[in-house]
Design a protein around this motif. Structure first.
Motif, PDB file in Angstrom:
ATOM      1  N   UNK A 403       0.839  -1.211   0.000  1.00 58.57           N
ATOM      2  CA  UNK A 403       0.000   0.000   0.000  1.00 58.57           C
ATOM      3  C   UNK A 403       0.867   1.251   0.000  1.00 58.57           C
ATOM      4  N   UNK A 404       1.961   1.248   0.763  1.00 57.00           N
ATOM      5  CA  UNK A 404       2.875   2.396   0.773  1.00 57.00           C
ATOM      6  C   UNK A 404       3.411   2.685  -0.624  1.00 57.00           C
ATOM      7  N   UNK A 405       3.772   1.632  -1.340  1.00 54.38           N
ATOM      8  CA  UNK A 405       4.301   1.799  -2.696  1.00 54.38           C
ATOM      9  C   UNK A 405       3.251   2.381  -3.634  1.00 54.38           C
ATOM     10  N   UNK A 406       2.057   1.801  -3.603  1.00 54.46           N
ATOM     11  CA  UNK A 406       0.984   2.252  -4.503  1.00 54.46           C
ATOM     12  C   UNK A 406       0.584   3.688  -4.209  1.00 54.46           C
ATOM     13  N   UNK A 407       0.400   4.013  -2.937  1.00 55.63           N
ATOM     14  CA  UNK A 407      -0.046   5.355  -2.564  1.00 55.63           C
ATOM     15  C   UNK A 407       1.016   6.413  -2.865  1.00 55.63           C
ATOM     16  N   UNK A 408       2.284   6.071  -2.661  1.00 51.59           N
ATOM     17  CA  UNK A 408       3.350   7.036  -2.950  1.00 51.59           C
ATOM     18  C   UNK A 408       3.432   7.325  -4.445  1.00 51.59           C
ATOM     19  N   UNK A 409       3.096   6.324  -5.240  1.00 52.20           N
ATOM     20  CA  UNK A 409       3.177   6.489  -6.697  1.00 52.20           C
ATOM     21  C   UNK A 409       1.984   7.253  -7.257  1.00 52.20           C
ATOM     22  N   UNK A 410       0.769   6.988  -6.720  1.00 52.39           N
ATOM     23  CA  UNK A 410      -0.441   7.542  -7.313  1.00 52.39           C
ATOM     24  C   UNK A 410      -1.047   8.713  -6.549  1.00 52.39           C
ATOM     25  N   UNK A 411      -0.749   8.819  -5.243  1.00 51.77           N
ATOM     26  CA  UNK A 411      -1.375   9.876  -4.437  1.00 51.77           C
ATOM     27  C   UNK A 411      -0.292  10.769  -3.832  1.00 51.77           C
ATOM     28  N   UNK A 412      -0.154  12.017  -4.260  1.00 52.95           N
ATOM     29  CA  UNK A 412       0.911  12.890  -3.762  1.00 52.95           C
ATOM     30  C   UNK A 412       0.648  13.460  -2.365  1.00 52.95           C
ATOM     31  N   UNK A 413      -0.570  13.294  -1.854  1.00 46.40           N
ATOM     32  CA  UNK A 413      -0.907  13.829  -0.525  1.00 46.40           C
ATOM     33  C   UNK A 413       0.022  13.244   0.547  1.00 46.40           C
ATOM     34  N   UNK A 414       0.504  14.097   1.493  1.00 44.66           N
ATOM     35  CA  UNK A 414       1.410  13.580   2.535  1.00 44.66           C
ATOM     36  C   UNK A 414       0.796  12.486   3.397  1.00 44.66           C
ATOM     37  N   UNK A 415      -0.531  12.484   3.547  1.00 40.43           N
ATOM     38  CA  UNK A 415      -1.193  11.470   4.361  1.00 40.43           C
ATOM     39  C   UNK A 415      -1.376  10.155   3.615  1.00 40.43           C
TER      40      UNK A 415
END
Length: 520
Positions: A403-415
């Motif tokens: 999830x960390x990998x996917x979110x860092x790639x697709x969602x720029x929000x700090x949260x």
């Protein structure tokens, strides 16, 4: 307590105990007798083993809870020290005129010193006493925290944080687990006690970035070390109620040669990983030298055992398949915790430009996950087998890394890092306690000093490898691609832990069930 254990700890039958015939075989798969951890008075002795009159009485359950407080706090502050610096990287490097890699080296060396000295630390508890070693370790740790708080440069920071705090931790942590195992003899009570301790360990590791970030932003990174010194003083005050359940054994031999070989070998291996960015040939040279020293260490302890002398650690401990698998899971759990903490915190600060406080607040999700699952350890131990909990923990943790990998790639929000950190926290909290219980419960009381030191050494080696391996991959590039490479590496290592967990026994682990698995 077995007759051999009585003699070993200086207890004679004349002190009010009847000698007990040793069991035919120990949990470790050797011919050495072993016993289960003794039961409380009033309960049927486990396996017919007599109980030392100095062990805790159930009527003093309030005293046991009071003893658990300083032990759990000690584990908290040691875990806190290993992770809180991750959110101070920019502040420390700027204030001390060093680099991100300089701070990484300080963090890794702290964890490495703990790993290298944890086995000797477990040994000296028998010779000098568990409470005495606990207090001596706290004193060294406190001195190191004060030195770190006033350090003018990286060298003094390494002396205070990496050396003094590392040596202090190696002295105080083995007594935490030995005393808990000896005093909380009932399986459920011990699971609750270890649950509290491992909850504080996990919270210290996960909340380190939050607390460290808040203190750094509000005051200074130096104040975070002052906070550690204050907590140490509080622990020392609470430790007055601790009573050592076993007498000291001044005649106990300490294998200095083995300690030097094992410590030097581990240092060379981890330092080689840290030097990977500098020179590949240096990496190979250090790894080769470290590997040869560890091989020498193995031959050293085998020769001492064959000569009838006591080595630093008995090879018999490694003949227990259940304990071996348990220690593999422990190593990888802490590798994942410290590796992901360092990588995510460094990425958020150096690449994304977030402050120490903002980074710490983002880590609250991991803290919450660890807190919830660790505090439920006692209830989970009643309902689920240790293997089930450890397997579930690895699955959750690996999912969190994904999830960390996917979110860092697709969602720029700090949260965007929060959901993945929450899953990692939940997964680690679920499996930390059962892994410790698997290892400690695989051996009798007369081997608790040895296995406690070895178990903690393996866990702290995992922590140092986590910051060394994942941190070196990240620091080599300090980009989104380097971040992805580091996290993918952690996920792959997590799969190895899952494989080891799948090999554990399906039922609850005791000395008898661990012995039945046989040496492999």
């Amino acid at each position: 307590m077995t007759l051999r254990s009585q003699r070993r700890h200086g207890i004679s039958p004349a002190m009010g105990e009847k000698p007990v015939r040793p069991l035919k075989s120990g949990a470790s798969g050797s011919s050495r007798p072993s016993s289960r951890t003794p039961s409380f008075p009033g309960e049927p002795p486990a396996g017919g083993v007599q109980h030392d009159s100095r062990m805790a009485d159930p009527s003093t359950s309030g005293s046991l809870r009071a003893v658990l407080v300083p032990l759990a706090l000690a584990q908290f502050i040691c875990s806190f020290a290993g992770s809180n610096m991750t959110v101070m990287i920019n502040d420390i490097s700027r204030d001390l005129h060093t680099t991100v890699q300089g701070v990484q080296i300080s963090i890794t060396l702290f964890l490495l010193v703990m790993a290298a000295l944890m086995i000797p630390g477990g040994k000296v508890t028998d010779r000098y006493g568990r409470k005495r070693c606990f207090l001596a370790g706290l004193a060294l740790y406190g001195v190191g925290a004060v030195l770190s708080a006033f350090s003018p440069g990286l060298g003094v920071l390494i002396l205070g944080n990496s050396i003094f705090e590392g040596v202090g931790t190696a002295l105080l942590i083995p007594p935490v687990y030995i005393l808990t195992t000896l005093l909380f003899a009932d399986f459920t009570a011990r699971a609750r006690a270890f649950g509290a301790i491992m909850a504080m360990a996990g919270i210290g590791g996960a909340a380190g970035p939050l607390i460290g970030g808040l203190i750094t932003s509000a005051i200074s990174w130096r104040a975070a070390f002052g906070f550690q010194a204050v907590v140490v003083v509080v622990i020392i005050l609470f430790s007055r109620k601790i009573t050592d359940p076993l007498p000291v054994n001044p005649a106990r031999h300490l294998d200095v040669g083995g300690a030097v070989l094992s410590a030097t070998g581990l240092v060379l291996v981890v330092m080689g990983i840290l030097l990977a960015k500098v020179d590949v040939w240096l990496l190979l040279a250090f790894l080769l030298a470290g590997g040869l020293l560890l091989l020498w260490f193995f031959l050293w302890i085998r020769a001492k055992e064959r000569a009838g002398r006591e080595p630093l650690v008995s090879l018999a401990l490694f003949r227990n398949r259940t304990a071996n698998l348990g220690m593999v899971t422990q190593n990888i759990q802490w590798l994942l915790l410290m590796g992901s903490s360092f990588v995510v915190a460094t990425y958020l600060q150096v690449v994304k430009g977030y402050s120490a406080m903002a980074t710490g607040v983002i880590f609250t999700s991991a803290t919450a996950g660890l807190l919830v699952s660790s505090l439920a350890a006692g209830r989970l131990a009643k309902r689920r087998a240790q293997r089930t909990l450890i397997v579930a923990g690895f699955l959750l943790t690996i999912a969190g890394v994904g999830v960390l990998l996917v979110m860092a790639w697709w969602v720029p929000n700090p949260w965007s890092s929060a959901p993945g950190l929450l899953l990692i926290g939940l997964g680690l909290g679920v499996m930390l306690t059962p892994s410790v219980n698997v290892v400690q419960s695989s051996f009798g009381e007369d081997q608790q000093g040895e296995i406690s030191g070895l178990s903690r050494s393996v866990s702290n080696l995992g922590s140092s490898l986590g910051t060394a391996i994942a941190g070196t991959i990240l620091v080599a590039g300090l980009t989104s691609h380097a971040y992805a490479a580091a996290m993918i590496t952690l996920a792959g290592i997590g799969l190895l832990g899952l494989t080891a967990a799948a090999g554990l026994p399906r039922g609850q682990v005791t000395v008898e069930t661990a012995a039945q698995t046989g040496p492999r």
